[in-house]
Design a protein around this motif. Structure first.
Motif, PDB file in Angstrom:
ATOM      1  N   CYS A   1       0.806  -1.221   0.000  1.00  0.00           N
ATOM      2  CA  CYS A   1       0.000   0.000   0.000  1.00  0.00           C
ATOM      3  C   CYS A   1       0.835   1.265   0.000  1.00  0.00           C
ATOM      4  O   CYS A   1       0.417   2.286  -0.546  1.00  0.00           O
ATOM      5  N   CYS A   2       1.993   1.236   0.613  1.00  0.00           N
ATOM      6  CA  CYS A   2       2.789   2.452   0.778  1.00  0.00           C
ATOM      7  C   CYS A   2       3.774   2.698  -0.352  1.00  0.00           C
ATOM      8  O   CYS A   2       4.389   3.751  -0.413  1.00  0.00           O
ATOM      9  N   GLN A   3       3.974   1.736  -1.222  1.00  0.00           N
ATOM     10  CA  GLN A   3       4.928   1.929  -2.305  1.00  0.00           C
ATOM     11  C   GLN A   3       4.297   2.767  -3.412  1.00  0.00           C
ATOM     12  O   GLN A   3       3.143   2.571  -3.771  1.00  0.00           O
ATOM     13  N   GLN A   4       5.081   3.691  -3.933  1.00  0.00           N
ATOM     14  CA  GLN A   4       4.648   4.462  -5.085  1.00  0.00           C
ATOM     15  C   GLN A   4       5.352   3.890  -6.310  1.00  0.00           C
ATOM     16  O   GLN A   4       6.543   3.617  -6.264  1.00  0.00           O
ATOM     17  N   GLN A   5       4.623   3.723  -7.363  1.00  0.00           N
ATOM     18  CA  GLN A   5       5.214   3.242  -8.600  1.00  0.00           C
ATOM     19  C   GLN A   5       5.527   4.443  -9.478  1.00  0.00           C
ATOM     20  O   GLN A   5       4.623   5.137  -9.926  1.00  0.00           O
ATOM     21  N   GLU A   6       6.797   4.715  -9.664  1.00  0.00           N
ATOM     22  CA  GLU A   6       7.227   5.815 -10.512  1.00  0.00           C
ATOM     23  C   GLU A   6       7.940   5.243 -11.720  1.00  0.00           C
ATOM     24  O   GLU A   6       8.724   4.308 -11.594  1.00  0.00           O
ATOM     25  N   ALA A   7       7.678   5.830 -12.864  1.00  0.00           N
ATOM     26  CA  ALA A   7       8.335   5.377 -14.085  1.00  0.00           C
ATOM     27  C   ALA A   7       9.790   5.817 -14.073  1.00  0.00           C
ATOM     28  O   ALA A   7      10.132   6.917 -13.627  1.00  0.00           O
ATOM     29  N   ILE A   8      10.648   4.950 -14.548  1.00  0.00           N
ATOM     30  CA  ILE A   8      12.064   5.262 -14.691  1.00  0.00           C
ATOM     31  C   ILE A   8      12.240   5.951 -16.035  1.00  0.00           C
ATOM     32  O   ILE A   8      11.871   5.393 -17.076  1.00  0.00           O
ATOM     33  N   ILE A   9      12.781   7.170 -16.003  1.00  0.00           N
ATOM     34  CA  ILE A   9      12.951   7.918 -17.251  1.00  0.00           C
ATOM     35  C   ILE A   9      14.403   7.911 -17.734  1.00  0.00           C
ATOM     36  O   ILE A   9      14.669   8.297 -18.860  1.00  0.00           O
ATOM     37  N   ARG A  10      15.320   7.475 -16.889  1.00  0.00           N
ATOM     38  CA  ARG A  10      16.720   7.340 -17.299  1.00  0.00           C
ATOM     39  C   ARG A  10      17.302   6.133 -16.577  1.00  0.00           C
ATOM     40  O   ARG A  10      17.139   5.982 -15.377  1.00  0.00           O
ATOM     41  N   ASN A  11      17.995   5.295 -17.327  1.00  0.00           N
ATOM     42  CA  ASN A  11      18.577   4.088 -16.767  1.00  0.00           C
ATOM     43  C   ASN A  11      19.821   3.753 -17.579  1.00  0.00           C
ATOM     44  O   ASN A  11      19.764   2.973 -18.523  1.00  0.00           O
ATOM     45  N   ASP A  12      20.945   4.385 -17.249  1.00  0.00           N
ATOM     46  CA  ASP A  12      22.192   4.203 -17.987  1.00  0.00           C
ATOM     47  C   ASP A  12      23.177   3.383 -17.162  1.00  0.00           C
ATOM     48  O   ASP A  12      23.429   3.719 -16.002  1.00  0.00           O
ATOM     49  N   PHE A  13      23.726   2.351 -17.758  1.00  0.00           N
ATOM     50  CA  PHE A  13      24.731   1.534 -17.088  1.00  0.00           C
ATOM     51  C   PHE A  13      25.892   1.284 -18.037  1.00  0.00           C
ATOM     52  O   PHE A  13      25.680   0.999 -19.210  1.00  0.00           O
ATOM     53  N   GLU A  14      27.105   1.399 -17.508  1.00  0.00           N
ATOM     54  CA  GLU A  14      28.309   1.083 -18.276  1.00  0.00           C
ATOM     55  C   GLU A  14      29.279   0.354 -17.369  1.00  0.00           C
ATOM     56  O   GLU A  14      29.688   0.863 -16.324  1.00  0.00           O
ATOM     57  N   GLY A  15      29.670  -0.842 -17.752  1.00  0.00           N
ATOM     58  CA  GLY A  15      30.649  -1.593 -16.978  1.00  0.00           C
ATOM     59  C   GLY A  15      30.000  -2.731 -16.226  1.00  0.00           C
ATOM     60  O   GLY A  15      28.809  -2.991 -16.388  1.00  0.00           O
ATOM     61  N   PRO A  16      30.788  -3.424 -15.454  1.00  0.00           N
ATOM     62  CA  PRO A  16      32.182  -3.134 -15.139  1.00  0.00           C
ATOM     63  C   PRO A  16      33.096  -3.389 -16.332  1.00  0.00           C
ATOM     64  O   PRO A  16      32.930  -4.369 -17.061  1.00  0.00           O
ATOM     65  N   ASN A  17      34.045  -2.508 -16.510  1.00  0.00           N
ATOM     66  CA  ASN A  17      35.012  -2.582 -17.587  1.00  0.00           C
ATOM     67  C   ASN A  17      36.221  -3.391 -17.146  1.00  0.00           C
ATOM     68  O   ASN A  17      36.427  -3.609 -15.947  1.00  0.00           O
TER      69      ASN A  17
END
Length: 129
Positions: free
Chosen positions: A18-34
């Motif tokens: 009940c207490c969780q808010q669902q927010e859309a992810i508008i940026r999700n950038d991942f690089e690595g591990p290199n």
């Protein structure tokens, strides 16, 4: 006892859902591990939560260590925008932000006393042997 534990578990699940808010992810950038151990990522939600982090392996001293730097931002319940810059290395986690408490300034009389004590040269008679 089992009824109490079961009831507690059900209440925990209901509260969490009940207490969780669902927010859309508008940026999700991942690089690595290199291959050199570096990485970076950034995540942002439509509700104003932002978190970015970068890391690298440092060769300071006898053993390599991980250096992590980043920042996160969110809006507090009172409407204040909280922004934290941080660094984590062999010295621990160090955070900076306008909302974090800081020690009060040293009173002028105490500072003068500290400066005076620091200016004294130690005498041989006062040293412990």
């Amino acid at each position: 006892m089992k009824i109490t534990t079961g009831l507690f578990a059900v209440l925990m699940i209901v509260t969490t859902v009940c207490c969780q808010q669902q927010e859309a992810i508008i940026r999700n950038d991942f690089e690595g591990p290199n291959p050199d151990g570096t990485y970076k990522w950034a995540l942002q939600t439509e509700g104003g939560i932002y978190h970015e982090q970068r890391g690298s392996v440092q060769s300071s001293g006898s053993e390599p260590s991980l250096l992590v730097e980043g920042q996160y931002q969110y809006t507090a319940p009172d409407g204040q925008i909280i922004n934290v810059l941080y660094r984590a290395d062999e010295n621990g986690f160090q955070a900076q932000g306008d909302h974090l408490p800081t020690p009060p300034p040293i009173p002028a009389a105490i500072q003068r006393a500290l400066d005076y004590i620091a200016s004294l040269t130690p005498s041989i008679d006062n040293q412990y042997k």
